[in-house]
Write a protein that holds these residues in place. Structure first.
Motif, PDB file in Angstrom:
ATOM      1  N   CYS A 261     -10.183  -7.445 -11.139  1.00  0.00           N
ATOM      2  CA  CYS A 261     -10.214  -6.082 -10.643  1.00  0.00           C
ATOM      3  C   CYS A 261     -11.889  -5.392 -11.020  1.00  0.00           C
ATOM      4  CB  CYS A 261      -9.350  -5.257 -10.969  1.00  0.00           C
ATOM      5  SG  CYS A 261      -9.647  -3.602 -10.425  1.00  0.00           S
TER       6      CYS A 261
ATOM      7  N   LYS B 271     -12.610  -2.625 -10.782  1.00  0.00           N
ATOM      8  CA  LYS B 271     -12.647  -1.086 -11.503  1.00  0.00           C
ATOM      9  C   LYS B 271     -12.038  -1.421 -12.805  1.00  0.00           C
ATOM     10  CE  LYS B 271     -11.676   2.867  -8.954  1.00  0.00           C
ATOM     11  NZ  LYS B 271     -10.657   3.663  -8.237  1.00  0.00           N
ATOM     12  N   CYS B 272     -10.952  -1.917 -12.881  1.00  0.00           N
ATOM     13  CA  CYS B 272     -10.233  -1.857 -14.337  1.00  0.00           C
ATOM     14  C   CYS B 272     -10.350  -3.501 -15.207  1.00  0.00           C
ATOM     15  CB  CYS B 272      -8.682  -1.400 -14.363  1.00  0.00           C
ATOM     16  SG  CYS B 272      -7.672  -2.711 -13.692  1.00  0.00           S
TER      17      CYS B 272
ATOM     18  N   CYS C  42      -4.738  -4.060  -6.871  1.00  0.00           N
ATOM     19  CA  CYS C  42      -4.711  -4.086  -8.203  1.00  0.00           C
ATOM     20  C   CYS C  42      -3.362  -3.243  -8.740  1.00  0.00           C
ATOM     21  CB  CYS C  42      -5.836  -3.653  -8.967  1.00  0.00           C
ATOM     22  SG  CYS C  42      -5.786  -3.607 -10.593  1.00  0.00           S
TER      23      CYS C  42
ATOM     24  N   CYS D 277      -4.651  -0.283 -11.247  1.00  0.00           N
ATOM     25  CA  CYS D 277      -5.287   0.863 -11.058  1.00  0.00           C
ATOM     26  C   CYS D 277      -5.258   1.219  -9.260  1.00  0.00           C
ATOM     27  CB  CYS D 277      -6.872   0.673 -11.505  1.00  0.00           C
ATOM     28  SG  CYS D 277      -7.703  -0.490 -10.588  1.00  0.00           S
TER      29      CYS D 277
ATOM     30  N   SER E  75      -6.966  -0.493  -7.187  1.00  0.00           N
ATOM     31  CA  SER E  75      -8.096  -0.849  -6.261  1.00  0.00           C
ATOM     32  C   SER E  75      -7.861  -2.421  -5.741  1.00  0.00           C
ATOM     33  CB  SER E  75      -9.338  -1.437  -7.331  1.00  0.00           C
ATOM     34  OG  SER E  75     -10.478  -1.822  -6.843  1.00  0.00           O
TER      35      SER E  75
HETATM   36 ZN   LIG Z   1      -7.781  -2.721 -11.388  1.00  0.00          ZN
END
Ligand SMILES: [Zn+2]
Length: 62
Positions: free
Chosen positions: A6, A8-9, A19, A22, A24
């Protein structure tokens, strides 16, 4: 077997749909190194990475 991280995280998964950590939808195959977080509550690494859920996380995501 291709694993995605991912963006983002940095959560690593084999199913890059959404995800579960998070929410995403942005994933990348371009990631390097990973840590496995088993108990985020007790893990110093998890705190450093801001990880709240157990799982596998990429260290570097490009
Ligand atoms: Zn994520």
């Amino acid at each position: 077997m291709v694993e995605y991280a991912c963006k983002k995280c940095r959560y690593i998964t084999e199913e890059p749909t959404i995800c579960k950590v998070c929410g995403s939808r942005e994933f990348t195959k371009e990631w390097h190194g990973y840590v496995v977080i088993i108990d985020p509550e007790k893990s110093e690494v998890a705190k450093k990475l801001g990880v709240k859920y157990a799982g596998k996380y990429a260290l570097i995501v490009s």
